[in-house]
Design an enzyme around this catalytic site. Structure first.
Site, PDB file in Angstrom:
ATOM      1  N   HIS A 107      -5.530  -3.231   1.880  1.00 28.12           N
ATOM      2  CA  HIS A 107      -5.462  -4.669   2.272  1.00 28.12           C
ATOM      3  C   HIS A 107      -6.351  -4.328   3.519  1.00 28.12           C
ATOM      4  O   HIS A 107      -5.792  -5.144   4.383  1.00 28.12           O
ATOM      5  CB  HIS A 107      -3.884  -5.124   2.384  1.00 28.12           C
ATOM      6  N   ARG A 155      -3.679 -12.048  -2.165  1.00 25.66           N
ATOM      7  CA  ARG A 155      -1.789 -11.339  -2.281  1.00 25.66           C
ATOM      8  C   ARG A 155      -0.946 -10.452  -3.476  1.00 25.66           C
ATOM      9  O   ARG A 155      -1.846 -10.531  -4.341  1.00 25.66           O
ATOM     10  CB  ARG A 155      -1.206 -12.491  -1.950  1.00 25.66           C
ATOM     11  N   GLU A 159       3.857  -3.720  -1.095  1.00 30.41           N
ATOM     12  CA  GLU A 159       2.755  -3.078   0.209  1.00 30.41           C
ATOM     13  C   GLU A 159       3.898  -2.491   0.732  1.00 30.41           C
ATOM     14  O   GLU A 159       4.891  -3.243   1.761  1.00 30.41           O
ATOM     15  CB  GLU A 159       1.667  -3.573   0.569  1.00 30.41           C
TER      16      GLU A 159
END
Length: 376
Positions: free
Chosen positions: A254, A208, A237
Site C-alpha cells: 500500500h 482500496r 490490511e
C-alpha cells in the site's frame, strides 16, 4: 487549541505548535479518551474517525492527509457538525509513477511491447486521469470508465465496464470505496468480473483493497482467467492474504502514493485547510525540506535502443517497483513497518535526463511525462 496528529505524517512538525498544544500519536493510539478535549485531528487512513472515537469530544475539524476518506464516518460528522477534509489528488503523480513502473516491469518480465496494447482505466478522477494520460503518451490505447463522470459530462468519451472487460490487455482500478448505492465499488472485481475477461488481462489495484474480492482473485489466477494480478491494496490490511500474495505478479504494501512529493502535498493541504477553518493565517503553508534521492540525474544513451527501451530506462531509474515487491515478500509480517519506514521516492519532475542518441520524438515524450531534459 489542541491538535492530535498522526505521528507518521511527514513534514508537519512545527506547523501548528505556534497555535496550541500538539500531540503526535500513532493511529492506533488515537482513542476516544485522547481526542476528548481536542479541537482538530490530522489523520491518515489507519485512524477510524467514527462515533466510537468522536462521541462526546470537542473535535470540530478533521483533516486526513490522504485522497481516500472511507475511514471517516461522514454521516456522523454531518449529524454532529464536525467539519472534515481530505487531500484530493495529493498523490496522483505518485500513483502514476507506480503504474508506469508496473507496466514497464510487466513488459520486460513477459516479453511484450506496451505500444498498441489496450488499457482500461476504471475511475478517471485525479489519479486515473494522470494514469490515462501517461498511457496515451507511451502509445497505448486507453479506455475510460467512470459512471459518475459519464452521467455529468455525457457518455461520449467513456465506455461501460463490460467494454473494459472485453477489450483490455490491462485493467487498472482507481475508484473510491463505496459500500452501497448506484456507484458501489465494494468487490467491484468479483467472481462475475473475473469470469468475463476474454483477453485475460493483467489487473492492477492501487486504490482500496476491498475493491477486489480476494477469493475470486485467487480463483481467477488459478484458472488462468487473467494473465496476472498486481496488488498494492489488500483486504484486511495489514493482515493480508499470503496465498494471494504468493500468486501475484507484483505485490506491494500500500505504497503506490508514497512518493515524498505526494506525502508533502497531503500534509500541505491538511495544514492549509486547518488554517482556513480556524483562521490561523497560514493558508499558503507548504511542507519544507523534502528529501532528494541520492541521484537526480539520469544519463540515457539511445544507441541501438527502441523508444520503449529508452522510456523504460527513464521510468525505472526513478522508481523500480521490484524493490517494493521484494521487500514485502521478504517481510510479510512487517506490512505497516514497510509503509512507515518507506524510503525516499521522488516524482518525475525532480529528475533531469541527459540524452545522447535519443530521437526528438522520444525526448518530447519524456518531457510530456514530466522529466527535465538536458540534451548533449
Amino acid at each position: 487549541m489542541k491538535f492530535i496528529i498522526d505521528d507518521k505524517i511527514p513534514y508537519i512538525k512545527g506547523a501548528l505548535e505556534p497555535f496550541g498544544e500538539v500531540v503526535y500519536l500513532s493511529g492506533a493510539k488515537t482513542t476516544a479518551e485522547i481526542v476528548r478535549d481536542a479541537d482538530a485531528l490530522v489523520t491518515r487512513t489507519r485512524t477510524k474517525c467514527n462515533e466510537s472515537v468522536l462521541k462526546g469530544s470537542t473535535v470540530k475539524f478533521i483533516a486526513t492527509a490522504t485522497i481516500g476518506f472511507d475511514h471517516i464516518d461522514t454521516n456522523y460528522c454531518a449529524e454532529t457538525g464536525i467539519q472534515w477534509t481530505n487531500a484530493p489528488g495529493c498523490n496522483s503523480k505518485s500513483v502514476e509513477q507506480y503504474i508506469a513502473s508496473t507496466l514497464f516491469v510487466l513488459a520486460e518480465k513477459h516479453n511484450f511491447e506496451l505500444n498498441g496494447k489496450t488499457i482500461g482505466v476504471v475511475g478517471v478522477g485525479q489519479v486515473g486521469s494522470k494514469v490515462a494520460r501517461f498511457c496515451e503518451i507511451i502509445g497505448m490505447k486507453v479506455l475510460l470508465n467512470d459512471p459518475p463522470r459519464a452521467r455529468i459530462e455525457g457518455p461520449e468519451k467513456f465506455v461501460n465496464l463490460k467494454e473494459i472487460q472485453e477489450q483490455s490487455d490491462f485493467i487498472t482500478i482507481h475508484v473510491p470505496l463505496n459500500m452501497e448505492g448506484e456507484d458501489a465499488t465494494f468487490h467491484l472485481a468479483d467472481k462475475n468480473f473475473f469470469a468475463n475477461l476474454p483477453k485475460k488481462p493483467f489487473v492492477i489495484n492501487s486504490c482500496r483493497g476491498e475493491i477486489i474480492d480476494s477469493t475470486a482473485a485467487k480463483s481467477a489466477l488459478a484458472n488462468q482467467s487473467i494473465n496476472g494480478l498486481i496488488l498494492d491494496c489488500w483486504e484486511n490490511e495489514p493482515d493480508i492474504d499470503l496465498e494471494l500474495l504468493a500468486a501475484c505478479d507484483i505485490a506491494t504494501p500500500h505504497i503506490a502514493g508514497y512518493s515524498k512529493d505526494g506525502k508533502a502535498n497531503g500534509t500541505s493541504m491538511s495544514i492549509q485547510a486547518i488554517s482556513k477553518f480556524f483562521g490561523l493565517g497560514i493558508d499558503n503553508w507548504t511542507a519544507p525540506n523534502i528529501e532528494l534521492p541520492e541521484q537526480t540525474k539520469i544519463r540515457l544513451d539511445g544507441f541501438k535502443c527502441t523508444e520503449e527501451q529508452i522510456l523504460a530506462q527513464a521510468i525505472l531509474s526513478t522508481y523500480d517497483i521490484r524493490h517494493d515487491d521484494a521487500a514485502l515478500r521478504a517481510n510479510t509480517k512487517d506490512f505497516e513497518k514497510l509503509r512507515g519506514d518507506y524510503p525516499v521516492r521522488r516524482e518525475f519532475p525532480v529528475f533531469t535526463i541527459e540524452t545522447e542518441n535519443v530521437p526528438q520524438s522520444t525526448i518530447e515524450k519524456l518531457t510530456q511525462i514530466g522529466f527535465q531534459i538536458n540534451t548533449k
